[in-house]
Scaffold this motif. Structure first.
Motif, PDB file in Angstrom:
ATOM      1  N   ASP A   1      40.646  40.275  47.151  1.00 26.42           N
ATOM      2  CA  ASP A   1      42.045  40.721  47.193  1.00 26.42           C
ATOM      3  C   ASP A   1      42.954  39.620  47.743  1.00 26.42           C
ATOM      4  OD1 ASP A   1      41.994  40.760  50.012  1.00 26.42           O
ATOM      5  OD2 ASP A   1      42.061  42.949  50.155  1.00 26.42           O
ATOM      6  N   GLY A   2      44.222  39.903  47.841  1.00 28.18           N
ATOM      7  CA  GLY A   2      45.219  38.933  48.274  1.00 28.18           C
ATOM      8  C   GLY A   2      45.059  38.458  49.702  1.00 28.18           C
ATOM      9  N   GLU A   3      44.300  39.199  50.515  1.00 29.44           N
ATOM     10  CA  GLU A   3      44.052  38.801  51.905  1.00 29.44           C
ATOM     11  C   GLU A   3      42.685  38.149  52.068  1.00 29.44           C
ATOM     12  OE1 GLU A   3      44.829  41.989  54.650  1.00 29.44           O
ATOM     13  OE2 GLU A   3      46.556  42.656  53.491  1.00 29.44           O
TER      14      GLU A   3
ATOM     15  N   PHE B   1      44.395  40.779  40.831  1.00 25.26           N
ATOM     16  CA  PHE B   1      43.704  39.807  41.665  1.00 25.26           C
ATOM     17  C   PHE B   1      42.824  38.853  40.870  1.00 25.26           C
ATOM     18  CE2 PHE B   1      44.714  43.069  44.950  1.00 25.26           C
ATOM     19  CZ  PHE B   1      45.615  42.272  45.650  1.00 25.26           C
ATOM     20  N   PHE B   2      42.275  39.268  39.730  1.00 31.04           N
ATOM     21  CA  PHE B   2      41.526  38.327  38.896  1.00 31.04           C
ATOM     22  C   PHE B   2      42.442  37.243  38.340  1.00 31.04           C
ATOM     23  CE2 PHE B   2      38.010  41.568  38.107  1.00 31.04           C
ATOM     24  CZ  PHE B   2      37.122  40.907  38.938  1.00 31.04           C
ATOM     25  N   ARG B   3      43.683  37.580  38.107  1.00 29.60           N
ATOM     26  CA  ARG B   3      44.629  36.558  37.634  1.00 29.60           C
ATOM     27  C   ARG B   3      44.901  35.525  38.721  1.00 29.60           C
ATOM     28  NH1 ARG B   3      48.256  40.776  34.209  1.00 29.60           N
ATOM     29  NH2 ARG B   3      47.242  40.363  32.204  1.00 29.60           N
TER      30      ARG B   3
ATOM     31  N   ALA C   1      34.118  36.365  40.862  1.00 31.06           N
ATOM     32  CA  ALA C   1      33.721  37.773  40.804  1.00 31.06           C
ATOM     33  C   ALA C   1      32.206  37.897  40.884  1.00 31.06           C
ATOM     34  CB  ALA C   1      34.205  38.389  39.491  1.00 31.06           C
ATOM     35  N   SER C   2      31.772  39.119  41.079  1.00 26.40           N
ATOM     36  CA  SER C   2      30.361  39.444  40.919  1.00 26.40           C
ATOM     37  C   SER C   2      30.265  40.816  40.258  1.00 26.40           C
ATOM     38  CB  SER C   2      29.601  39.427  42.247  1.00 26.40           C
ATOM     39  OG  SER C   2      30.032  40.470  43.079  1.00 26.40           O
ATOM     40  N   ILE C   3      29.170  41.012  39.544  1.00 27.58           N
ATOM     41  CA  ILE C   3      28.878  42.332  38.984  1.00 27.58           C
ATOM     42  C   ILE C   3      27.478  42.714  39.433  1.00 27.58           C
ATOM     43  CG2 ILE C   3      30.502  42.252  37.057  1.00 27.58           C
ATOM     44  CD1 ILE C   3      28.238  41.477  35.201  1.00 27.58           C
ATOM     45  N   TYR C   4      27.267  44.013  39.592  1.00 27.62           N
ATOM     46  CA  TYR C   4      25.985  44.506  40.090  1.00 27.62           C
ATOM     47  C   TYR C   4      25.533  45.672  39.235  1.00 27.62           C
ATOM     48  CZ  TYR C   4      22.347  45.920  43.342  1.00 27.62           C
ATOM     49  OH  TYR C   4      21.142  46.224  43.899  1.00 27.62           O
TER      50      TYR C   4
END
Length: 140
Positions: free
Chosen positions: A25-27, A60-62, A67-70
């Protein structure tokens, strides 16, 4: 040690009914969200998901594509985490490629709905857990 990561992990992914995706996120904090399973995939390297353009994920992806995927197999208590990057795709070809009948439930304006986009995840490495053991691997 896995003899064939593509096959072992591919089978786990095929049996999964959902996926989890994480973004920053942005933080700078990680956020994890449940997703419908990928609509399409190329081996264990590329995955295509549908999502809302207006979602925080897309925002947030922009800003940060990491990233991760599970994927988890609850029955046998095993799972795989894939690490990589996400591209937000809004072109018609990508949207049409994974569109399914019934998606109007989520995107009432159809494949051209401005709130419909595609997340393309590209993995670079992963970690597989099974039988009380974890194993790191790279993806080529």
């Amino acid at each position: 040690m896995m003899r064939n990561p593509q096959q072992t992990i591919g089978n786990l992914i095929e049996k999964s009914t959902q996926a989890f995706i994480a973004y920053i996120d942005g933080e700078g904090y990680p956020i994890t969200k449940a997703m419908l399973k990928p609509r399409d995939r190329k081996d264990i390297k590329e995955f295509w998901f549908t999502t809302n353009t207006s979602s925080n994920k897309v925002k947030f992806f922009r800003e940060n594509p990491k990233a991760s995927i599970y994927f988890v197999d609850k029955r046998f208590f095993r799972g795989v985490s894939l690490i990589g990057t996400v591209e937000v795709l809004e072109d018609q070809e990508s949207k049409r490629q994974i569109w399914l009948e019934g998606d109007t439930m989520y995107y009432p304006l159809g494949v051209d709905d401005p709130d419909y986009c595609v997340l393309k995840f590209t993995a670079i490495k992963g970690r597989y857990y099974s039988n009380f053991h974890s194993e790191d691997f790279t993806i080529e």
